[in-house]
Design a protein around this motif. Sequence first.
Motif, PDB file in Angstrom:
ATOM      1  N   ASP A  69      43.702  62.197  15.400  1.00 13.04           N
ATOM      2  CA  ASP A  69      42.300  61.845  15.164  1.00 13.04           C
ATOM      3  C   ASP A  69      41.464  63.020  14.661  1.00 13.04           C
ATOM      4  O   ASP A  69      40.252  62.875  14.446  1.00 13.04           O
TER       5      ASP A  69
ATOM      6  N   VAL B 152      41.405  65.646  26.047  1.00 10.18           N
ATOM      7  CA  VAL B 152      42.247  64.568  25.505  1.00 10.18           C
ATOM      8  C   VAL B 152      43.470  65.138  24.789  1.00 10.18           C
ATOM      9  O   VAL B 152      43.604  66.345  24.597  1.00 10.18           O
ATOM     10  N   GLY B 153      44.322  64.240  24.364  1.00 10.88           N
ATOM     11  CA  GLY B 153      45.419  64.596  23.481  1.00 10.88           C
ATOM     12  C   GLY B 153      46.660  65.125  24.154  1.00 10.88           C
ATOM     13  O   GLY B 153      46.705  65.355  25.365  1.00 10.88           O
TER      14      GLY B 153
ATOM     15  N   SER C  98      33.091  60.842  21.987  1.00  9.35           N
ATOM     16  CA  SER C  98      33.889  61.065  20.787  1.00  9.35           C
ATOM     17  C   SER C  98      35.033  60.050  20.691  1.00  9.35           C
ATOM     18  O   SER C  98      35.658  59.709  21.700  1.00  9.35           O
ATOM     19  N   PRO C  99      35.358  59.600  19.474  1.00  9.25           N
ATOM     20  CA  PRO C  99      36.489  58.694  19.296  1.00  9.25           C
ATOM     21  C   PRO C  99      37.833  59.427  19.261  1.00  9.25           C
ATOM     22  O   PRO C  99      38.889  58.790  19.231  1.00  9.25           O
TER      23      PRO C  99
ATOM     24  N   LYS D  82      35.244  65.530  27.784  1.00 10.53           N
ATOM     25  CA  LYS D  82      36.542  65.110  28.315  1.00 10.53           C
ATOM     26  C   LYS D  82      37.648  65.894  27.613  1.00 10.53           C
ATOM     27  O   LYS D  82      37.466  66.410  26.505  1.00 10.53           O
TER      28      LYS D  82
ATOM     29  N   LYS E 145      41.072  60.968  20.347  1.00  9.40           N
ATOM     30  CA  LYS E 145      41.949  60.777  21.502  1.00  9.40           C
ATOM     31  C   LYS E 145      43.250  61.580  21.395  1.00  9.40           C
ATOM     32  O   LYS E 145      43.956  61.740  22.388  1.00  9.40           O
ATOM     33  N   SER E 146      43.551  62.057  20.198  1.00  2.00           N
ATOM     34  CA  SER E 146      44.809  62.768  19.998  1.00  2.00           C
ATOM     35  C   SER E 146      44.711  63.668  18.771  1.00  2.00           C
ATOM     36  O   SER E 146      43.690  63.675  18.059  1.00  2.00           O
TER      37      SER E 146
END
Length: 299
Positions: A142, A217-218, A135-136, A215, A138-139
């Motif tokens: 997004d 993220v953020g 997945s793109p 994963k 990241k925060s």
Amino acid sequence: MKQHLLVIAVAAAAATGVSAQADTLAKIKSSGSITQGVRESSGALAYTLGNGVYTGFHYDICTNIIRDIQKKLGVASLETKYQPVTSQNRIPLVKNGTVDLECGSTTNDENRQKEVAFADTLYVEEVRIAVRADSPIKSVADLDGKTVVTTTGTTSVQLLRQNKRAAGINFKEVTGKDHSDSFLLLESGRADAFVMDGQILAGNIAKSKNPKGFKIVGEPLSVEPIAIMIRKDDPEFKKVVDDSIKAQIKDGTVAKLYDKWFLKPIPPTNTAVNLPASAATKAAWANPNDKPKAAYKVD
């Protein structure tokens, strides 16, 4: 059967007049036993293996605390009794004297501090975002235009919407009936992100068919100190508990137990949660304290 025993325990506590002002150490010494409140499903912090067997990070910490209480009292033996508790009854059972040491997954907040006391914090939870490895995202920024899943009855999406980084972001919200169902929506591609407590996210990833396919993220959306709970207005007992915790931090026991429960394979499935200690958790170890949730700021 458990429910029947619980009713008896509560009635007995009321009959003996145990209160928040009780001298817990005297009570323990007089009875020759200590009652530990245990959880049956609180992730790696505390859970049951069945047949009355309990385990987990906080469980092990409390086992060591009880050892130190025994030394403090100077008694040859001390029986540990286990009382399963839930989110609904844990505070009443501590207040009325049924449970001496609640070793589960209770958030230390200002409202609860009016009723009970908390030992120094050893684990700080963070609400985070889980996505597929490719997945793109990241925060929080997004998530615009994405589908976000959370579990029915939780406040995770509210926390997401309240985060200042979510201003102007529009996403579709879907819900799973439980954490496993929510993760399935992410796993199957019906959701782009799963927002929940970091430990829950990590646990579901660890148990998935392909743990490397996901994963976390953020930025943390919420930070909550999770602590061992004890009766209010009993400073002598709190000091013994906190002194034990400080000693376990100092001699490296806490760090070793964290690695055991959050970084290495654990029963019954022998999969690893793979959740390194957060900066907030490490800060709690470096500066032991019983500060409530309000003291933990989220940027």
